[in-house]
Design an enzyme around this catalytic site. Structure first.
Site, PDB file in Angstrom:
ATOM      1  N   TYR A  54      38.770  23.500  27.873  1.00 51.11           N
ATOM      2  CA  TYR A  54      39.141  24.899  28.149  1.00 51.11           C
ATOM      3  C   TYR A  54      38.432  25.828  27.145  1.00 51.11           C
ATOM      4  CZ  TYR A  54      42.320  28.946  28.537  1.00 51.11           C
ATOM      5  OH  TYR A  54      42.848  30.194  28.686  1.00 51.11           O
ATOM      6  N   GLY A  59      42.983  34.600  41.055  1.00 41.13           N
ATOM      7  CA  GLY A  59      44.044  33.947  40.292  1.00 41.13           C
ATOM      8  C   GLY A  59      45.285  34.823  40.227  1.00 41.13           C
ATOM      9  N   GLY A 116      48.881  33.517  39.321  1.00 39.25           N
ATOM     10  CA  GLY A 116      49.128  32.949  37.987  1.00 39.25           C
ATOM     11  C   GLY A 116      50.051  33.841  37.168  1.00 39.25           C
ATOM     12  N   GLN A 117      50.311  33.410  35.917  1.00 41.43           N
ATOM     13  CA  GLN A 117      51.245  34.152  35.057  1.00 41.43           C
ATOM     14  C   GLN A 117      50.727  35.565  34.785  1.00 41.43           C
ATOM     15  OE1 GLN A 117      52.630  31.666  31.591  1.00 41.43           O
ATOM     16  NE2 GLN A 117      51.245  30.208  32.537  1.00 41.43           N
ATOM     17  N   LEU A 118      49.475  35.676  34.334  1.00 35.43           N
ATOM     18  CA  LEU A 118      48.902  37.010  34.066  1.00 35.43           C
ATOM     19  C   LEU A 118      48.587  37.710  35.382  1.00 35.43           C
ATOM     20  CD1 LEU A 118      47.679  39.170  32.206  1.00 35.43           C
ATOM     21  CD2 LEU A 118      45.551  37.862  32.245  1.00 35.43           C
ATOM     22  N   LYS A 174      35.547  28.625  27.837  1.00 37.59           N
ATOM     23  CA  LYS A 174      35.748  30.048  27.498  1.00 37.59           C
ATOM     24  C   LYS A 174      34.646  30.533  26.564  1.00 37.59           C
ATOM     25  CE  LYS A 174      39.439  31.000  29.895  1.00 37.59           C
ATOM     26  NZ  LYS A 174      39.364  31.981  31.012  1.00 37.59           N
ATOM     27  N   ASP A 208      38.576  30.652  47.062  1.00 37.20           N
ATOM     28  CA  ASP A 208      38.127  29.614  46.119  1.00 37.20           C
ATOM     29  C   ASP A 208      36.909  30.188  45.403  1.00 37.20           C
ATOM     30  OD1 ASP A 208      36.915  26.159  46.422  1.00 37.20           O
ATOM     31  OD2 ASP A 208      36.922  27.610  44.770  1.00 37.20           O
TER      32      ASP A 208
HETATM   33  C1  VAH Z   1      46.696  27.941  27.328  1.00 38.23           C
HETATM   34  N1  VAH Z   1      47.979  29.978  27.725  1.00 38.23           N
HETATM   35  O1  VAH Z   1      47.621  27.488  26.699  1.00 38.23           O
HETATM   36  C2  VAH Z   1      46.645  29.449  27.555  1.00 38.23           C
HETATM   37  C3  VAH Z   1      45.995  30.164  26.375  1.00 38.23           C
HETATM   38  C4  VAH Z   1      45.822  30.333  23.884  1.00 38.23           C
HETATM   39  C5  VAH Z   1      46.410  29.616  25.029  1.00 38.23           C
HETATM   40  O2  VAH Z   1      44.635  30.194  26.514  1.00 38.23           O
HETATM   41  O3  VAH Z   1      45.847  27.231  27.781  1.00 38.23           O
END
Ligand code: VAH
Length: 319
Positions: A139, A6, A9-11, A143, A49
């Site tokens: 999400y 990744g 991505g941003q990070l 996590k 991938d």
């Molecule tokens: C999101 N930037 O918005 C991420 C993050 C706490 C938010 O996990 O999905």
């Protein structure tokens, strides 16, 4: 060598450049499912991938990888629109990396969790490390499951996997990536281009946030900490700033007086409303001396200073 998944991505893009600055370009292999953008700078890049375990193994063997920063994921808003891919990429991708780490006896793995593991029943202010976690988003569910898999692979197989529950991360070196907190990334681009910003959250929606420079510092500090200092093997709460759209807009207006914001909440308001306003990160401060460096004013100043040159944009005269 180090592998970053990744990486576009941003990070990922900021962690790639910082780890290459520290270790040298050719010690850090960047990988992603999208094409490398030139902002990633010099150094090896591989298409990867992460839902295919054999592809991960191939790169680990080819480059003699010892450490993996596994960042590839679908962020909150995108995962709500594609729930099966959200689970498959976020959890099966992690399981593949943990399995490779176990089989190849990798030195360390980093994996990002999120404040999205907390749900509406968690304490809103200074949410504790051991809060109940009843996430209402795919999400957040992915996590939360991932954190338990990290603890399992550490306990059962001795894999040294470390994790941080990132708040919303705000950087200027990559465009927003489908996160609910990404309004706070886009707002700066619109301010510099002197466009009115349409915010998809209510003006008083406070969320835990962190400047990308602090997130990179926290990640590297955690990864350099001696293993016996790590008392949390699910994922550490960390925090830095807590602000609402109104507050970040005010911090920008102090620099760009003509900046305008409008509020048009959409489906992402429900996601944001289910998350805490601020986070208690005392365990990270105790265990490995976590300490943020940027508050909202300092972040806004730094971004408004660097964003125009990074994206080759005209600087508004009031900055
Ligand atoms: C999101 N930037 O918005 C991420 C993050 C706490 C938010 O996990 O999905």
């Amino acid at each position: 060598k180090i592998l970053i998944t990744g990486a576009c991505g941003q990070l990922g893009s900021e962690l790639t450049s910082e780890l290459r600055r520290i270790h040298g370009n050719h010690q850090v292999v960047a990988s992603d499912i999208s094409e490398p953008n030139e902002r990633l700078g010099e150094g090896p890049f591989e298409y990867l991938d992460v839902t295919d375990e054999s592809s991960i193994k191939k790169i680990v063997d080819q480059y003699d990888i010892k450490i993996i920063y596994h960042l590839a994921a679908l962020l909150s808003a995108k995962a709500e629109k594609n729930i099966y891919l959200g689970w498959k990429l976020n959890v099966n991708g992690l399981l593949n990396v943990l399995e490779v780490a176990k089989e190849k006896s990798l030195e360390k793995v980093f994996w990002p969790s999120s404040i999205a593991v907390f749900g509406p029943d968690a304490k809103k202010i200074n949410t504790p490390q051991n809060s109940a976690c009843n996430p209402t988003t795919v999400y957040g569910i992915s996590k939360l499951a991932g954190e338990q898999w990290c603890a399992y692979y550490h306990r059962k197989f001795g894999v040294d996997v470390r994790s941080l529950r990132y708040p919303g991360l705000i950087g200027y070196k990559a465009m927003p990536g489908g996160g609910t907190t990404d309004y706070a990334v886009d707002i700066y681009h619109k301010a510099i281009k002197e466009e009115t910003f349409e915010c998809f959250l209510e003006k008083d929606t406070k969320l835990p946030m962190m400047y990308m420079r602090d997130a990179v510092k926290a990640t590297i500090t955690l990864m350099n900490a001696p293993p016996d200092k790590i008392s949390i093997r699910t994922s550490y709460n960390i925090s830095a700033i807590s602000f609402s759209p109104e507050e970040i807009a005010e911090s920008i207006k102090r620099k760009i007086s003509r900046f305008e914001i409008q509020y048009k909440p959409d489906h992402r308001q429900d996601i944001a409303a289910s998350w805490p306003d601020s986070i208690d990160d005392s365990k990270a401060r105790e265990d490995w001396k976590w300490k943020p460096g940027y508050n909202l004013e300092k972040m806004t100043d730094d971004i408004l200073k660097h964003l125009p040159e990074f994206w080759d944009l005209e600087v508004p005269d009031t900055v």
